[in-house]
Design a protein around this motif. Sequence first.
Motif, PDB file in Angstrom:
ATOM      1  N   ARG A   1      33.923  19.053 -15.352  1.00 28.12           N
ATOM      2  CA  ARG A   1      33.236  17.863 -14.852  1.00 28.12           C
ATOM      3  C   ARG A   1      33.166  16.785 -15.933  1.00 28.12           C
ATOM      4  O   ARG A   1      32.742  17.044 -17.052  1.00 28.12           O
TER       5      ARG A   1
ATOM      6  N   ASN B   1      35.396  11.182  -2.236  1.00 25.83           N
ATOM      7  CA  ASN B   1      36.692  11.322  -2.902  1.00 25.83           C
ATOM      8  C   ASN B   1      37.250   9.932  -3.163  1.00 25.83           C
ATOM      9  O   ASN B   1      36.988   8.998  -2.403  1.00 25.83           O
TER      10      ASN B   1
ATOM     11  N   LYS C   1      40.420   8.020  -9.643  1.00 29.97           N
ATOM     12  CA  LYS C   1      39.731   8.399 -10.877  1.00 29.97           C
ATOM     13  C   LYS C   1      38.998   7.231 -11.516  1.00 29.97           C
ATOM     14  O   LYS C   1      37.859   7.363 -11.942  1.00 29.97           O
TER      15      LYS C   1
ATOM     16  N   LEU D   1      35.983   5.795  -8.890  1.00 34.81           N
ATOM     17  CA  LEU D   1      35.071   6.681  -8.158  1.00 34.81           C
ATOM     18  C   LEU D   1      33.628   6.583  -8.643  1.00 34.81           C
ATOM     19  O   LEU D   1      32.703   6.517  -7.831  1.00 34.81           O
TER      20      LEU D   1
ATOM     21  N   THR E   1      26.854  10.497 -12.298  1.00 33.50           N
ATOM     22  CA  THR E   1      27.945  10.763 -11.373  1.00 33.50           C
ATOM     23  C   THR E   1      28.942  11.658 -12.089  1.00 33.50           C
ATOM     24  O   THR E   1      29.278  11.394 -13.247  1.00 33.50           O
ATOM     25  N   TYR E   2      29.404  12.705 -11.422  1.00 32.99           N
ATOM     26  CA  TYR E   2      30.485  13.491 -12.025  1.00 32.99           C
ATOM     27  C   TYR E   2      31.717  13.393 -11.142  1.00 32.99           C
ATOM     28  O   TYR E   2      31.657  13.052  -9.962  1.00 32.99           O
ATOM     29  N   ARG E   3      32.864  13.709 -11.763  1.00 34.07           N
ATOM     30  CA  ARG E   3      34.117  13.759 -11.013  1.00 34.07           C
ATOM     31  C   ARG E   3      34.897  14.983 -11.461  1.00 34.07           C
ATOM     32  O   ARG E   3      34.817  15.413 -12.602  1.00 34.07           O
ATOM     33  N   ASN E   4      35.656  15.529 -10.498  1.00 35.57           N
ATOM     34  CA  ASN E   4      36.584  16.639 -10.729  1.00 35.57           C
ATOM     35  C   ASN E   4      37.917  16.268 -10.107  1.00 35.57           C
ATOM     36  O   ASN E   4      37.956  15.708  -9.012  1.00 35.57           O
ATOM     37  N   ASP E   5      38.984  16.650 -10.763  1.00 37.51           N
ATOM     38  CA  ASP E   5      40.340  16.401 -10.270  1.00 37.51           C
ATOM     39  C   ASP E   5      40.615  17.311  -9.078  1.00 37.51           C
ATOM     40  O   ASP E   5      40.422  18.524  -9.154  1.00 37.51           O
TER      41      ASP E   5
ATOM     42  N   PHE F   1      40.230  12.352  -6.800  1.00 39.21           N
ATOM     43  CA  PHE F   1      39.110  13.014  -7.456  1.00 39.21           C
ATOM     44  C   PHE F   1      37.951  13.140  -6.480  1.00 39.21           C
ATOM     45  O   PHE F   1      37.722  12.268  -5.644  1.00 39.21           O
ATOM     46  N   TYR F   2      37.203  14.256  -6.622  1.00 36.85           N
ATOM     47  CA  TYR F   2      35.970  14.466  -5.880  1.00 36.85           C
ATOM     48  C   TYR F   2      34.828  14.136  -6.828  1.00 36.85           C
ATOM     49  O   TYR F   2      34.872  14.474  -8.018  1.00 36.85           O
ATOM     50  N   GLY F   3      33.799  13.480  -6.322  1.00 39.46           N
ATOM     51  CA  GLY F   3      32.656  13.176  -7.165  1.00 39.46           C
ATOM     52  C   GLY F   3      31.355  13.229  -6.412  1.00 39.46           C
ATOM     53  O   GLY F   3      31.316  13.188  -5.173  1.00 39.46           O
TER      54      GLY F   3
END
Length: 158
Positions: A59, A103, A106, A109, A137-141, A147-149
Amino acid sequence: MENYTLEHKKSFTLTAYGFSIQSNFQDMPTLQKEKAEFWGRLKADGRFNKLKDAAKNDREWSVNEVYQGKPWNYFAVEAGKSVADATRIIEFPESDYIVVAGNGDKETLFDQLTYRAFNEVLAKVTDYAYIGGPNATYRNDNGDGTFYGEFWVPVVKK
């Protein structure tokens, strides 16, 4: 109204590099440019990778808070080891949080989710209030170029 969930989160800590925001929050293009320049410097001078190397998961976090009377933005991780020159160690309280998920791209988001949370969700929620303090806020690839956040903002029942 935009979709959101109300979730109870345990306290958590993020390790971060940050900067004091100079632009007006209402001037979104200037604010986004200021954040992008800061994050670019983090990548160029190696601090971005230093934080990523200390992280205990994938994250990547963007944190906003008022610290010592000034607005700040941070790039942060949930660190598994200390980072000696980190700007701040940010404590998030155990609390109820409004969570806005989505979503996207990057680079945009974080700002999209923050905007949705403050301008579309919190503006219409009548039974909970933002308690102040840091929001994140976090994001994941997703592995497909997107990216999902999730945007997390601590709230209390009115």
